[in-house]
Design an enzyme around this catalytic site. Sequence first.
Site, PDB file in Angstrom:
ATOM      1  N   LYS A 125       5.549 -10.475   7.784  1.00  0.00           N
ATOM      2  CA  LYS A 125       6.974 -10.531   7.477  1.00  0.00           C
ATOM      3  C   LYS A 125       7.518  -9.168   7.053  1.00  0.00           C
ATOM      4  O   LYS A 125       8.736  -8.979   6.994  1.00  0.00           O
ATOM      5  CB  LYS A 125       7.233 -11.568   6.373  1.00  0.00           C
ATOM      6  CG  LYS A 125       6.612 -11.266   5.033  1.00  0.00           C
ATOM      7  CD  LYS A 125       6.839 -12.406   4.048  1.00  0.00           C
ATOM      8  CE  LYS A 125       6.092 -13.647   4.444  1.00  0.00           C
ATOM      9  NZ  LYS A 125       6.226 -14.750   3.467  1.00  0.00           N
ATOM     10  N   LYS A 131      -5.204  -3.681  -0.668  1.00  0.00           N
ATOM     11  CA  LYS A 131      -3.916  -3.609  -1.351  1.00  0.00           C
ATOM     12  C   LYS A 131      -3.878  -2.526  -2.419  1.00  0.00           C
ATOM     13  O   LYS A 131      -2.816  -2.111  -2.862  1.00  0.00           O
ATOM     14  CB  LYS A 131      -3.571  -4.967  -1.969  1.00  0.00           C
ATOM     15  CG  LYS A 131      -3.266  -6.028  -0.926  1.00  0.00           C
ATOM     16  CD  LYS A 131      -2.771  -7.311  -1.544  1.00  0.00           C
ATOM     17  CE  LYS A 131      -2.406  -8.325  -0.467  1.00  0.00           C
ATOM     18  NZ  LYS A 131      -1.867  -9.579  -1.041  1.00  0.00           N
ATOM     19  N   LYS A 136      -2.025  -8.050  12.629  1.00  0.00           N
ATOM     20  CA  LYS A 136      -1.642  -9.400  12.253  1.00  0.00           C
ATOM     21  C   LYS A 136      -0.131  -9.505  12.075  1.00  0.00           C
ATOM     22  O   LYS A 136       0.510  -8.576  11.578  1.00  0.00           O
ATOM     23  CB  LYS A 136      -2.346  -9.774  10.943  1.00  0.00           C
ATOM     24  CG  LYS A 136      -2.287 -11.234  10.568  1.00  0.00           C
ATOM     25  CD  LYS A 136      -3.139 -11.466   9.324  1.00  0.00           C
ATOM     26  CE  LYS A 136      -3.057 -12.908   8.865  1.00  0.00           C
ATOM     27  NZ  LYS A 136      -3.849 -13.139   7.649  1.00  0.00           N
TER      28      LYS A 136
END
Length: 351
Positions: A221, A114, A218
């Site tokens: 959203k 991240k 994966k």
Amino acid sequence: MKPRLLSGIQPSGKLHLGNYLGALKNFVDLQNSGKYECYFFIADLHSLTEEFNPKEKSKQVLELMADFLAAGLDPKKSVIFQQSQIPAHSELAFILNTLTPMGELERMTQFKDKSLNPNTPSSKAIEQSSNRTSPNVGLFTYPTLMAADIILYDAKFVPTGDDQDQHLELTRTLVRKFNSKFPARRSLGEGGGNPFIEPQGLHTDIPRVMSLGDPLKKMSKSKPETCLFIDDSPEVIESKIKRAVTDSDSVVKFDPDKKPAISNLLKIYSSLSGQSVKELEHDFSGKTYSDFKSSLAKLVVDHFSKYRAKKKSLLAKPKSLALSLNTGSKKAAKVAEKKMAEVKKKIGLAL
């Protein structure tokens, strides 16, 4: 006495099929097994590590509570609570920070991923600080807050996805470190047991659900067109599944290496239907991908029909949802506060 089990989900938007199969469905199954004393929480403090809209956050908390109840979690069987309502989580997290070397947190894969500049071309560059963005400190200390979440409730088991394995292992390391540094003292009437319990992870049979658009990535959203949200309408579910990518031939066969797309869809079908992959291969022998996807779409629509109706009913009564969540939070707080009192005594802060 039943062993205690704990896990949580962040309130950061609609839940998708990966969240359901990898976590929520498992929560319900574990609750209904009768084998554990279950604690499930809304991890709203963790959700603050990413960009969020303050006006939407409280709505997201109540919506996730509705997801929990609509999926089958029962406040009479499990303690369901909101992380931020219990100050002990943040308090213990800071104490654990003082025991955690920075190097332990810097090596966390999730933090490195991240923190990485999205334009970085290779994983090797993860170690090159020049390619890092500047993440917030909350993201850096996320694992110690997760450790506090677990330790506060003497959780023996933690149902979690494999992406959290590294964080859970750090929790186990911190438990051993704290127990070694602050052992029970018989002279003070503390007994001989260790202050903290070392947790064990529990995985589901399908820890990862892959994208409908790219079976090597994966489900996320961030790409809603290739992500199945569990409260999508029947029409949207059918459309997304029909547009899901497939492999070069037309044989419905499980082969993750050579046929990752259909293998992903077979895992989804198996997890929702209870049929084994072998049974599905037999049932769809000689049939086309189109036949298989039509059947899968109907399965998904039917599986979540009651959930969608119940969630809609629950969201129509937000005050009742909030009351249920507050009641669970008060139950959890009693356990957490007792543990914090023990921790303060151990480290010399209790007067």
